[in-house]
Design an enzyme around this catalytic site. Structure first.
Site, PDB file in Angstrom:
ATOM      1  N   GLU A 198     -95.085 -19.836 -19.566  1.00 52.92           N
ATOM      2  CA  GLU A 198     -96.320 -19.057 -19.598  1.00 52.92           C
ATOM      3  C   GLU A 198     -96.140 -17.623 -19.074  1.00 52.92           C
ATOM      4  O   GLU A 198     -97.110 -16.878 -18.972  1.00 52.92           O
ATOM      5  CB  GLU A 198     -97.401 -19.786 -18.781  1.00 52.92           C
ATOM      6  CG  GLU A 198     -97.832 -21.095 -19.434  1.00 52.92           C
ATOM      7  CD  GLU A 198     -98.824 -21.886 -18.604  1.00 52.92           C
ATOM      8  OE1 GLU A 198     -98.941 -21.613 -17.379  1.00 52.92           O
ATOM      9  OE2 GLU A 198     -99.499 -22.774 -19.165  1.00 52.92           O
ATOM     10  N   GLY A 243     -95.883 -35.586 -27.019  1.00 53.21           N
ATOM     11  CA  GLY A 243     -96.988 -34.783 -26.499  1.00 53.21           C
ATOM     12  C   GLY A 243     -98.324 -35.201 -27.090  1.00 53.21           C
ATOM     13  O   GLY A 243     -99.339 -35.251 -26.390  1.00 53.21           O
ATOM     14  N   THR A 244     -98.333 -35.507 -28.384  1.00 58.00           N
ATOM     15  CA  THR A 244     -99.559 -35.973 -29.035  1.00 58.00           C
ATOM     16  C   THR A 244    -100.024 -37.283 -28.416  1.00 58.00           C
ATOM     17  O   THR A 244    -101.208 -37.472 -28.116  1.00 58.00           O
ATOM     18  CB  THR A 244     -99.324 -36.159 -30.539  1.00 58.00           C
ATOM     19  OG1 THR A 244     -98.903 -34.918 -31.108  1.00 58.00           O
ATOM     20  CG2 THR A 244    -100.589 -36.631 -31.237  1.00 58.00           C
ATOM     21  N   VAL A 257     -94.121 -31.355 -21.812  1.00 56.37           N
ATOM     22  CA  VAL A 257     -93.037 -32.201 -22.295  1.00 56.37           C
ATOM     23  C   VAL A 257     -91.783 -31.335 -22.383  1.00 56.37           C
ATOM     24  O   VAL A 257     -91.828 -30.211 -22.918  1.00 56.37           O
ATOM     25  CB  VAL A 257     -93.364 -32.811 -23.670  1.00 56.37           C
ATOM     26  CG1 VAL A 257     -92.170 -33.606 -24.204  1.00 56.37           C
ATOM     27  CG2 VAL A 257     -94.594 -33.705 -23.586  1.00 56.37           C
ATOM     28  N   TYR A 295    -104.303 -28.005 -30.877  1.00 53.26           N
ATOM     29  CA  TYR A 295    -105.556 -28.510 -30.298  1.00 53.26           C
ATOM     30  C   TYR A 295    -106.671 -28.564 -31.340  1.00 53.26           C
ATOM     31  O   TYR A 295    -107.407 -29.553 -31.435  1.00 53.26           O
ATOM     32  CB  TYR A 295    -106.000 -27.629 -29.137  1.00 53.26           C
ATOM     33  CG  TYR A 295    -105.034 -27.586 -27.977  1.00 53.26           C
ATOM     34  CD1 TYR A 295    -104.260 -28.692 -27.630  1.00 53.26           C
ATOM     35  CD2 TYR A 295    -104.881 -26.421 -27.212  1.00 53.26           C
ATOM     36  CE1 TYR A 295    -103.370 -28.653 -26.574  1.00 53.26           C
ATOM     37  CE2 TYR A 295    -103.997 -26.374 -26.142  1.00 53.26           C
ATOM     38  CZ  TYR A 295    -103.245 -27.486 -25.831  1.00 53.26           C
ATOM     39  OH  TYR A 295    -102.373 -27.435 -24.778  1.00 53.26           O
TER      40      TYR A 295
END
Length: 284
Positions: free
Chosen positions: A119, A201-202, A191, A235
């Site tokens: 990030e 991740g899903t 992840v 998302y």
């Protein structure tokens, strides 16, 4: 307003009650791509008797099959919950999704740092490992205070002690909406890059919705940096989540005060500098 040092802003993302229930049902049905159907796990059946015969990834873990409205306290005295096991059809690897235990937290701490690097804000990562451990309230943390958060981990090859490793985590806590009641906030979900093939991740995101449904939450909410278009697309399209926008098209702005300003405001409160404040009376 909360704006990061690189001028990025955070977008409020949520799924509301109906979508939470839909995602929980999808989790139970095992409808995700590239994974085998979810294994139903019974509280009464020993783990060794589950389909596939895989032992618990951690001694004392409680396996569980849940339904909306069922009350289950994470990390309760009965032991940490083993929420799910599944095989990744693309890699052939097996994963367990379970509540974190105190010995998992050094690896979680390292993944939090890795996420901060992604990030582009690693300079803001100042949380010491010992504080993360204390705030977990987990058995062995040395804390007698209530936990400040809940944590789920993804363990790869949980049945092989030599190969088992943590490759993901989700850190969350419960909040409260004065309009609708109990809600859940997902602080971080991460992840490791090498484990991102095949839908782990899903699966973890759908499990977050499952937990929110089990806990009777009206919403599951999280935030995403505005430059992370890949995540936003996931998302909105895969999860069918939405940016939080009210019916009159109003959006919510993230407002904060950080540690230094908190201390200043606390000092001003103690000094009684507010207008029309009655004489200061010490607080017990």
């Amino acid at each position: 307003e909360r704006v990061e040092s690189n001028k990025a802003k955070w977008i409020n993302i949520w799924v509301k009650r109906d979508r939470i229930q839909d995602m929980a049902a999808e989790f139970d049905a095992g409808t995700r791509e590239a994974t085998v159907p979810s294994v139903a796990i019974s509280l009464q059946a020993p783990l060794a008797q589950r389909p596939g015969g895989m032992e618990s990834p951690r001694d004392g873990a409680t396996s569980i099959a849940t339904s909306p409205g069922m009350s289950v306290a994470p990390c309760a005295a009965a032991g940490p919950v083993l929420w799910d096991t599944f095989d990744n059809a693309k890699t052939g690897l097996q994963f367990a999704l379970r509540d974190a235990q105190v010995e998992d937290l050094p690896a979680v701490h390292k993944m939090v740092y890795d996420l901060a690097v992604f990030e582009e804000e690693e300079h803001q990562f100042t949380l010491p490992l010992d504080q993360l451990i204390r705030d977990s309230g987990l058995t062995g943390s040395g804390s007698t205070e209530p936990p400040r958060f809940q944590c789920l981990v993804a363990e790869q090859s949980p049945g092989d002690a030599a190969q088992a490793q943590l490759v993901g985590f989700a850190l969350y806590f419960f909040t409260y909406s004065t309009w609708e009641g109990r809600a859940m906030y997902l602080e971080d979900l991460y992840v490791r890059p090498e484990a991102r093939v095949g839908g782990l991740g899903t699966r973890m995101m759908f499990l977050m919705a499952k937990i929110a449904a089990v806990r009777g939450c009206c919403r599951l909410q999280w935030q995403c940096l505005d430059w992370n278009e890949t995540a936003l697309s996931f998302y909105y399209n895969k999860l069918r989540a939405e940016e939080r926008v009210e019916s009159n098209k109003a959006k919510w702005i993230n407002i904060w005060v950080k540690r230094d300003r908190i201390q200043d405001m606390a000092a001003e409160f103690d000094a009684g500098t507010r207008e029309r404040r009655p004489p200061h009376a010490p607080l017990a």
